[in-house]
Design an enzyme around this catalytic site. Structure first.
Site, mmCIF file in Angstrom:
data_model
loop_
_atom_site.group_PDB
_atom_site.id
_atom_site.type_symbol
_atom_site.label_atom_id
_atom_site.label_comp_id
_atom_site.label_asym_id
_atom_site.label_seq_id
_atom_site.Cartn_x
_atom_site.Cartn_y
_atom_site.Cartn_z
ATOM 1 N N THR A 98 0.814 -1.220 0.000
ATOM 2 C CA THR A 98 0.000 0.000 0.000
ATOM 3 C C THR A 98 0.844 1.264 0.000
ATOM 4 O OG1 THR A 98 -1.835 -1.106 1.129
ATOM 5 C CG2 THR A 98 -1.748 1.288 1.314
ATOM 6 N N ASP A 102 -0.677 -6.874 4.677
ATOM 7 C CA ASP A 102 -1.467 -8.096 4.846
ATOM 8 C C ASP A 102 -0.603 -9.308 5.177
ATOM 9 O OD1 ASP A 102 -3.847 -6.794 4.445
ATOM 10 O OD2 ASP A 102 -4.056 -7.394 2.344
#
Length: 336
Positions: free
Chosen positions: A13, A91
């Site tokens: 991200t 994640d």
């Protein structure tokens, strides 16, 4: 002499930008990163270089083979730098930090994983704060292990886990103290830092299908275990059990299926579904059933650490005794 740090952009991200179908890796992120960091004149930063993987990884797409690629990037540059920052998606960051801790056993320099919940170019992003903190920590030679830095806290990489999907303090180390706090000053907790063993870097080739994970739940079918056991490439199973390592021992077909799995040569490692605490063999009869059939206790390892460790050990040796012995001891601070 100022410390020299390599920033390895692996993806995630932190380096994404808006696209029609959601956030995607931006083009030329490493150039944006260099420019932004050089503008931080008020920050006390080490000298740094930035390199990027040829194909940045969306961490949801992470494969065990990526662990080897990341480790090779660091090992080939190990002598040229005093520390390393790995920018990675959140994640699966704890999985990668755990895996590299086993591949880089005996690291005598800091390797700091970090990332962001909001991309660097977006308003109210946490990316810059995480990046600056990780850079400052990577320049400190007292840290000699693979770590994860997020939300002002430095955690041992193989003790970390992601607990929040959106919060800026997304990661925690439930069964081990944090290694440092970063605010106006950096407070290292020296008693929690790892004293590294002799350097033993091993970068194996991983088989993505070698390790499976199975969580126990009410009504679980033995056929699920059987399906895992007959897979030709599965060599290890991380079993996620209740509490201190309990399973439904009254479910005879389930226990029998696990026993057959072990007889086929598949290593079964017992971890708890609880965020805090550990597997304690033999506490209850429902857990003692696993001891009798040869399931190995995973202590207080996180799922991420257990999964990565089982992958690493199985990829490093075919000797069953060596595998069992390695899983029963702490290789680099992953278990108490």
């Amino acid at each position: 002499m100022a410390s020299r740090v390599l920033v390895l952009y692996a993806g995630g991200t932190i380096g994404m930008a808006r696209a029609e179908d959601g956030f995607r890796p931006m083009t030329g992120f490493e150039d944006v990163l260099r420019r932004l960091l050089r503008e931080q004149v008020a920050a006390v930063l080490p000298d740094f270089d930035v390199v990027a993987l040829a194909e940045p990884i969306d961490s949801a797409n992470l494969q065990p083979s990526h662990w080897s690629a990341l480790a090779r990037e660091l090992v080939t540059r190990w002598q040229a730098y005093d520390g390393f920052v790995v920018l990675h998606g959140t994640d699966t960051m704890a999985y990668s930090a755990s895996a590299l801790s086993f591949m880089l056993r005996g690291a005598d320099k800091p390797v700091i994983f970090t990332g962001a919940q909001i991309p660097l170019g977006e308003p109210d992003s946490d990316a810059l704060a995480n990046l600056l903190g990780a850079l400052m920590l990577a320049g400190r030679q007292r840290i000699q292990e693979v770590c994860l830095y997020f939300g002002g806290r430095l955690l041992r990489g193989n003790r970390s886990t992601k607990l929040a999907s959106e919060a800026f303090d997304a990661f925690d180390s439930p069964n081990y103290p944090q290694l440092a706090d970063v605010g106006e000053d950096v407070a290292l907790h020296a008693d929690a830092l790892l004293t590294p063993p002799p350097r033993t870097f091993v970068v194996p080739q991983f088989d993505a299908e070698a390790v499976a994970v199975l969580s126990v739940y009410p009504g679980i079918s033995a056929r699920i275990v059987d399906a895992i056991a007959v897979s030709p490439r599965v060599r290890g199973l991380v079993l996620r059990t209740y509490g201190v390592g309990n399973v439904p021992d009254a479910h005879i077909t389930f226990i029998d299926s696990l026993a057959r799995t072990i007889e086929r040569g598949i290593v079964v490692l017992n971890t708890t579904q609880c965020v805090r605490g550990r597997v304690i063999p033999g506490t209850y009869a429902t857990g003692a059933a696993l001891d009798r059939i040869g399931v190995l206790p995973g202590g207080d390892m996180t799922l991420e650490a257990a999964f990565a460790k089982l992958h690493f050990v199985l990829a490093s040796t075919a000797d069953a005794d060596v595998v069992r012995r390695a899983l029963g001891e702490s290789l680099c601070g992953e278990m108490s």
